[in-house]
Structure formats: C-alpha cells, structure tokens
Design a protein around this motif. Sequence first.
Motif, mmCIF file in Angstrom:
data_model
loop_
_atom_site.group_PDB
_atom_site.id
_atom_site.type_symbol
_atom_site.label_atom_id
_atom_site.label_comp_id
_atom_site.label_asym_id
_atom_site.label_seq_id
_atom_site.Cartn_x
_atom_site.Cartn_y
_atom_site.Cartn_z
ATOM 1 N N GLY A 1 3.088 -0.099 2.167
ATOM 2 C CA GLY A 1 3.432 0.284 0.812
ATOM 3 C C GLY A 1 3.230 -0.779 -0.224
ATOM 4 O O GLY A 1 3.754 -0.665 -1.339
ATOM 5 N N ASP A 2 2.533 -1.890 0.099
ATOM 6 C CA ASP A 2 2.334 -2.927 -0.919
ATOM 7 C C ASP A 2 1.171 -2.618 -1.847
ATOM 8 O O ASP A 2 0.919 -3.353 -2.801
ATOM 9 N N ARG A 3 0.420 -1.495 -1.560
ATOM 10 C CA ARG A 3 -0.701 -1.050 -2.401
ATOM 11 C C ARG A 3 -1.737 -2.153 -2.620
ATOM 12 O O ARG A 3 -2.351 -2.280 -3.678
ATOM 13 N N GLY A 4 -1.853 -3.010 -1.628
ATOM 14 C CA GLY A 4 -2.848 -4.061 -1.713
ATOM 15 C C GLY A 4 -2.477 -5.215 -2.608
ATOM 16 O O GLY A 4 -3.315 -6.047 -2.943
ATOM 17 N N GLN A 5 -1.194 -5.271 -3.022
ATOM 18 C CA GLN A 5 -0.755 -6.326 -3.933
ATOM 19 C C GLN A 5 -0.098 -7.474 -3.170
ATOM 20 O O GLN A 5 0.374 -7.309 -2.039
ATOM 21 N N LEU A 6 -0.063 -8.644 -3.808
ATOM 22 C CA LEU A 6 0.580 -9.823 -3.225
ATOM 23 C C LEU A 6 2.090 -9.711 -3.447
ATOM 24 O O LEU A 6 2.583 -9.922 -4.558
ATOM 25 N N VAL A 7 2.823 -9.340 -2.404
ATOM 26 C CA VAL A 7 4.267 -9.124 -2.551
ATOM 27 C C VAL A 7 5.081 -10.110 -1.718
ATOM 28 O O VAL A 7 6.309 -10.112 -1.758
ATOM 29 N N GLY A 8 4.415 -10.947 -0.947
ATOM 30 C CA GLY A 8 5.147 -11.902 -0.122
ATOM 31 C C GLY A 8 5.566 -11.300 1.197
ATOM 32 O O GLY A 8 5.558 -10.091 1.391
ATOM 33 N N VAL A 9 5.965 -12.156 2.119
ATOM 34 C CA VAL A 9 6.413 -11.717 3.443
ATOM 35 C C VAL A 9 7.898 -11.425 3.388
ATOM 36 O O VAL A 9 8.679 -12.237 2.869
#
Length: 455
Positions: A20-28
């Motif tokens: 569900g991060d849609r290919g974005q940089l969201v971190g671990v």
Amino acid sequence: MKKLLMLVVMVVFLASCGKGDRGQLVGVDGKKWYPEKPYGMTLVPGGSFIMGKADDDIAAVQNAPAKTVTVSSFYMDETEITNSEYRQFTNWVRDSTLRMRLAIIADDEGLTAGSGGTGDFAFVDANNQNPTVWEQYVIDNYVGLGETGYEGRKLNWREELIWDTEDIPDEYYAEAYDSMYIPFEEAYNGKRTIDVEKLIFRYSEKDSEGAARNPDMSRKDFIQTKTINVYPDTTVWIRDFNYSYNEPMHNDYYYHEAYSDYPVVGVNWEQAKAFAQWRTLYHNGYVRKQKGRDDVFEYRLPSEAEWEYAARGGLESATYPWGGPYAKNDRGCFLANFKPLRGDYAADQALYTVEADSYEPNDYNLYNMSGNVAEWVNSSYEPGAYEYMSSMNPVVNDANNRRKGVRGGSWKDVSYFLQVGTRDYEYQDSARSYIGFRTVQSYVGTDVTLNASTR
C-alpha cells in the motif's frame, strides 16, 4: 505468448506493491515505541547552564571555572540508591550463582528436569527435546565455547531455590548449598553466613569512543569483560575512622531492615557501574518477554555535567540545590545532612546518614543532591577538564586515570563540599562510608528542553 509474459510481469510488479505504499518512499515500519519513565526516576529536561563555581573559590582550588555547557534530557534516580535496592542486586547475583552451581552439578551427573531435586535446576537447553532449527544451530556453534565452557547456557529461573536446610532434597543440592557459605570454622557464634567473595557479577563493556577513533582495529579489541565482586565493603565504617566506635554500623547498616531506605555505602566506582549494567540487564529481561518491544536504554552513572545540571534544579548560578547562600531555611533548620557548626553532627538531626528521601527535594524532585552521601559520577577527575572539554554533553573519562569524580558532599563533610560547583574525587577501587551513587538513563524521543520556549 508475449501477452502472457507481459501479464506475468504486471502481476509480479503489482504484488511487489501490495503493502500500500503506492511506490512512495515511506520508510520501514518499525516497532512502536513510547518513552517510559523508569520507576523511581524523574525526567530532567535538557538545556544550557553555567557549570562551575558560582561564588568565589574560597579553597583556591581553581578546578571549576565558570563555563556554559548544554546537556541532553535524561532520567535520574530521585534518591540515592538505597540498601534495599542494592540488596536486590546482590540477592540476584547470589541466586544466579547458586543456580549455576546446581545446573553444573546436574549436567555432570546427567540429571534432568522431572527427575526431582537438583535435576529440576538443570540448564534449560538440557531439557529441550525439540529445539527449533535456530536453537540447535546456536547450541552446536556457540554454546560452551567460552572461558568456563558454560557460556550461552540458560539457567532455570522457574524453580524456587531452597534456603531452609530442612528442605534440601538431595546430596547434590547440599553440596551446592554448602559451597555458598563460609566454612564452619569461620562461623561466628555458630552462625554461618553467605561467603560474599563468591558473589561475582560478569558483564561486557564496549569502548565505543576507542572503536570510533580506531576504525582499522577489530571490534573485539574494544570489548572488555568485567568481573566484579558486588558485595559492599561493610568494614569502611571502621577503616574510615580511627579511634571511633562504629561497629554497630559495620554489623547492621547494609543488611538490617531498619536501614533499608538509607543510601548504600561501601560501594566503589566499579561496583556502581556494575549495578547500572545489571539494572539494564534486569529491565531488559522483562521487556524481551513483551512481544514487539525494543530494549531499554542503558542505565549508567551520570557524567559530571549531568550531575551538576540536575543538582542545580534549574536555578542559575545557585550555591546549593535549594539556592543559597545559606544551609539553613528561614526557621533556622538545616537543609541537608552534613557536618555543621564545627563538628556538631547532630545539629542537622542526623549523626550518620538519613533515609534517602529526607529533607526537601530540589525543583527537579531530586533528594539529597547535597549531603547525606557523596555520589560517584562517570567522569575522571582532571583539574583542568573544564578548560578543554566540549560544551555539548561534556565528559572527560580517561581509562588510565583511576581518580573518579565524587560530587555533592556527605554527612561527614563541611558545607563547602555541599556546594553544587565543588569538585572532589576518590580512587575508583576505593569504597567509603560516605560515598554512594544514583543512576541515570538517557531520554530519547520527543524533544524536551528546559529553555525550548526561548527559541
């Protein structure tokens, strides 16, 4: 065929985005963490202060020139570590020592849990008939490879130890039990006591600063194993004073229930550090049973700057934790336990030490930052340290300098040593009847600073 291949590639690509991060940089995603105030501690908000002598240096020592420094937030024990709290440490070492001896005997004799008696205290891995793949790997590759051959083996803490001789189950237990006590010929009035020389605590310490400054050296070169005898030296009550009758304090001060809430003394700098290491170990033993929780930040002795900052309680350039310049309040009552009026020890309503929460706390809710017992800090004593130490979280701790800082003054000191800017020292392997300690824990999380509102 090409359409089928493209379909497979798209399915694999979409599957990789399934979080569900849609290919974005969201971190671990990490474990949830919330700051937890340790029991018996208070939060000291970080900030800047003027460290050093606020008044004239009447002793002309010139080792504490005024200097503005900044310290980070930290938790600090509200009181000095008490006899009761330190007994929890020595009792844990005592119990783990007996459990280890029982486990070794059970291992040598082939005894296992369920067989009764000493067998019920066998190493936990000896009773694990169905280890996981990882547990078996660890057993095969790491366990028993150390100095004693028992490193890495887990003791059984579920079984209650037996201390009543009438309930000892077998000769193996009797052998381990007997080894914990002084010989019969050394018994006093027929009373055998625990041989305190057997109460040894081992821990490893890493020199992070040394490792950072020598990156080409191996990590193991900066890890040192400490072996510390943890029992306080009760003879200090006699050795510290010539021609003075202090045998009752020697006999009763540490173990008697009447002194449980009094500060522990007779503990040297190495023992105080070992206590802090054990406290971290003991707290983590509980935390690791709670799924999804990180280890706690280590408990340690405060640096000299942290101690002085906390002692001042937010009062700038004050002489004492309560302000000053006097050691009495407006009703003529002394505000700390020290040596007033040219040696009238009882004038402050105390002859020796008092309960750790006596007198009024400072504005950080810290008791007896001046008087009662002086306190070890995690800094070497260097007379010129203030001239070259950093102004941000300063600490000067040279492993080759055996003189360690002692702050706050004690029940046997004159008021000069109670001043928050006064520096003193003792050798790290020396124990005294007037030196104790308290511990701190670094605060990590939401920014907390005393003077944040002025920015």
